[in-house]
Scaffold this motif. Structure first.
Motif, PDB file in Angstrom:
ATOM      1  N   ARG A 106     -57.828 -23.948  14.900  1.00 22.07           N
ATOM      2  CA  ARG A 106     -57.155 -22.847  14.196  1.00 22.07           C
ATOM      3  C   ARG A 106     -55.678 -23.153  14.129  1.00 22.07           C
ATOM      4  O   ARG A 106     -54.916 -22.898  15.057  1.00 22.07           O
ATOM      5  CB  ARG A 106     -57.389 -21.521  14.882  1.00 22.07           C
ATOM      6  CG  ARG A 106     -56.803 -20.381  14.064  1.00 22.07           C
ATOM      7  CD  ARG A 106     -57.354 -19.063  14.445  1.00 22.07           C
ATOM      8  NE  ARG A 106     -56.871 -18.074  13.494  1.00 22.07           N
ATOM      9  CZ  ARG A 106     -57.147 -16.813  13.558  1.00 22.07           C
ATOM     10  NH1 ARG A 106     -57.922 -16.373  14.522  1.00 22.07           N
ATOM     11  NH2 ARG A 106     -56.671 -15.982  12.670  1.00 22.07           N
TER      12      ARG A 106
ATOM     13  N   GLN B 291     -50.536  -9.625   8.278  1.00 23.08           N
ATOM     14  CA  GLN B 291     -51.880  -9.963   7.833  1.00 23.08           C
ATOM     15  C   GLN B 291     -52.898  -9.336   8.776  1.00 23.08           C
ATOM     16  O   GLN B 291     -52.679  -9.254   9.983  1.00 23.08           O
ATOM     17  CB  GLN B 291     -52.099 -11.473   7.842  1.00 23.08           C
ATOM     18  CG  GLN B 291     -51.322 -12.216   6.793  1.00 23.08           C
ATOM     19  CD  GLN B 291     -51.544 -13.714   6.912  1.00 23.08           C
ATOM     20  OE1 GLN B 291     -51.447 -14.265   7.994  1.00 23.08           O
ATOM     21  NE2 GLN B 291     -51.831 -14.351   5.800  1.00 23.08           N
ATOM     22  N   SER B 292     -54.002  -8.909   8.203  1.00 19.52           N
ATOM     23  CA  SER B 292     -55.070  -8.395   9.048  1.00 19.52           C
ATOM     24  C   SER B 292     -55.859  -9.578   9.591  1.00 19.52           C
ATOM     25  O   SER B 292     -56.062 -10.582   8.905  1.00 19.52           O
ATOM     26  CB  SER B 292     -55.975  -7.469   8.251  1.00 19.52           C
ATOM     27  OG  SER B 292     -56.495  -8.148   7.123  1.00 19.52           O
ATOM     28  N   ASP B 293     -56.255  -9.476  10.817  1.00 23.46           N
ATOM     29  CA  ASP B 293     -56.995 -10.563  11.458  1.00 23.46           C
ATOM     30  C   ASP B 293     -58.474 -10.383  11.143  1.00 23.46           C
ATOM     31  O   ASP B 293     -59.134  -9.515  11.695  1.00 23.46           O
ATOM     32  CB  ASP B 293     -56.745 -10.558  12.962  1.00 23.46           C
ATOM     33  CG  ASP B 293     -57.292 -11.788  13.653  1.00 23.46           C
ATOM     34  OD1 ASP B 293     -57.733 -12.724  12.948  1.00 23.46           O
ATOM     35  OD2 ASP B 293     -57.284 -11.807  14.892  1.00 23.46           O
ATOM     36  N   ASP B 294     -58.990 -11.208  10.248  1.00 16.51           N
ATOM     37  CA  ASP B 294     -60.389 -11.116   9.831  1.00 16.51           C
ATOM     38  C   ASP B 294     -61.240 -12.201  10.461  1.00 16.51           C
ATOM     39  O   ASP B 294     -62.237 -12.639   9.902  1.00 16.51           O
ATOM     40  CB  ASP B 294     -60.503 -11.162   8.314  1.00 16.51           C
ATOM     41  CG  ASP B 294     -59.988 -12.478   7.737  1.00 16.51           C
ATOM     42  OD1 ASP B 294     -59.386 -13.253   8.484  1.00 16.51           O
ATOM     43  OD2 ASP B 294     -60.196 -12.713   6.528  1.00 16.51           O
ATOM     44  N   SER B 295     -60.863 -12.649  11.659  1.00 17.77           N
ATOM     45  CA  SER B 295     -61.566 -13.754  12.309  1.00 17.77           C
ATOM     46  C   SER B 295     -62.771 -13.285  13.123  1.00 17.77           C
ATOM     47  O   SER B 295     -63.432 -14.094  13.753  1.00 17.77           O
ATOM     48  CB  SER B 295     -60.611 -14.537  13.205  1.00 17.77           C
ATOM     49  OG  SER B 295     -60.146 -13.711  14.247  1.00 17.77           O
ATOM     50  N   GLU B 296     -63.048 -11.986  13.104  1.00 21.89           N
ATOM     51  CA  GLU B 296     -64.162 -11.466  13.872  1.00 21.89           C
ATOM     52  C   GLU B 296     -65.476 -12.070  13.375  1.00 21.89           C
ATOM     53  O   GLU B 296     -65.764 -12.060  12.181  1.00 21.89           O
ATOM     54  CB  GLU B 296     -64.197  -9.934  13.748  1.00 21.89           C
ATOM     55  CG  GLU B 296     -64.705  -9.252  14.982  1.00 21.89           C
ATOM     56  CD  GLU B 296     -64.517  -7.753  14.882  1.00 21.89           C
ATOM     57  OE1 GLU B 296     -65.538  -7.065  14.826  1.00 21.89           O
ATOM     58  OE2 GLU B 296     -63.363  -7.299  14.850  1.00 21.89           O
TER      59      GLU B 296
ATOM     60  N   ALA C 181     -52.569 -19.305  11.645  1.00 22.31           N
ATOM     61  CA  ALA C 181     -52.687 -18.046  12.370  1.00 22.31           C
ATOM     62  C   ALA C 181     -52.259 -16.884  11.479  1.00 22.31           C
ATOM     63  O   ALA C 181     -51.392 -17.031  10.626  1.00 22.31           O
ATOM     64  CB  ALA C 181     -51.819 -18.089  13.620  1.00 22.31           C
ATOM     65  N   ALA C 182     -52.898 -15.753  11.682  1.00 22.96           N
ATOM     66  CA  ALA C 182     -52.462 -14.532  11.004  1.00 22.96           C
ATOM     67  C   ALA C 182     -51.289 -13.993  11.810  1.00 22.96           C
ATOM     68  O   ALA C 182     -51.461 -13.429  12.876  1.00 22.96           O
ATOM     69  CB  ALA C 182     -53.604 -13.520  10.944  1.00 22.96           C
ATOM     70  N   ARG C 183     -50.095 -14.203  11.312  1.00 23.79           N
ATOM     71  CA  ARG C 183     -48.936 -13.786  12.081  1.00 23.79           C
ATOM     72  C   ARG C 183     -48.072 -12.874  11.231  1.00 23.79           C
ATOM     73  O   ARG C 183     -48.068 -12.956  10.018  1.00 23.79           O
ATOM     74  CB  ARG C 183     -48.182 -14.972  12.630  1.00 23.79           C
ATOM     75  CG  ARG C 183     -47.210 -15.686  11.749  1.00 23.79           C
ATOM     76  CD  ARG C 183     -46.896 -17.048  12.335  1.00 23.79           C
ATOM     77  NE  ARG C 183     -45.500 -17.231  12.649  1.00 23.79           N
ATOM     78  CZ  ARG C 183     -44.948 -18.405  12.847  1.00 23.79           C
ATOM     79  NH1 ARG C 183     -45.656 -19.510  12.774  1.00 23.79           N
ATOM     80  NH2 ARG C 183     -43.673 -18.513  13.129  1.00 23.79           N
TER      81      ARG C 183
END
Length: 137
Positions: A87, A75-80, A90-92
């Motif tokens: 949380r 998964q792409s981490d879109d938490s920016e 998690a995107a793992r």
């Protein structure tokens, strides 16, 4: 205590590759993510179901590498720019491997309600009777 191998049975010839496959699958680990089911859907077919909630189809890759079915998720981490108070999701990434026997073919893969279904079929073994002629030496 000695290790029992297939080579310990002199009447079982040509099973060295099976022994290597068993060792390789034992080393692949027993990680628990993502959870999965394996069900037998008929005498010659199976279905692997992985719980991949939160993954889109483009986040998943299914390949066959050296008689192993490999399912990867990233998964792409879109938490920016987002602020999490908690949380727990998690995107793992993950990688699941399944060793395939000769004659097992991967069919279709379908995503449904957060579950990835991968269908497998096993070809029906042929009964072969062969007569070997004996020559005089």
């Amino acid at each position: 205590m000695s290790k029992l191998t297939l080579g310990s049975y002199p009447h079982m010839l040509g099973f060295e590759q099976l022994e290597r496959l068993l060792e390789r699958s034992a080393k692949s680990g027993n990680e628990g993510y993502p959870p999965y089911n394996i069900e037998q859907t008929s005498d010659f077919s199976y279905r692997i179901t992985l719980a991949v909630a939160g993954f889109a189809e483009e986040d998943l890759a299914i390949t066959i590498e050296d008689r192993q079915l490999v399912i990867r998720g990233r998964q792409s981490d879109d938490s920016e720019g987002r602020v999490f108070l908690h949380r727990g999701i998690a995107a793992r990434q993950f990688q699941r491997m399944f060793v395939l026997a000769d004659g097992v073919e991967v069919g279709e893969a379908v995503m449904e309600n957060g579950l990835l279904h991968v269908d497998l079929t096993r070809s029906r073994p042929e009964t072969v009777v062969q007569t070997i002629n004996i020559k005089k030496g």
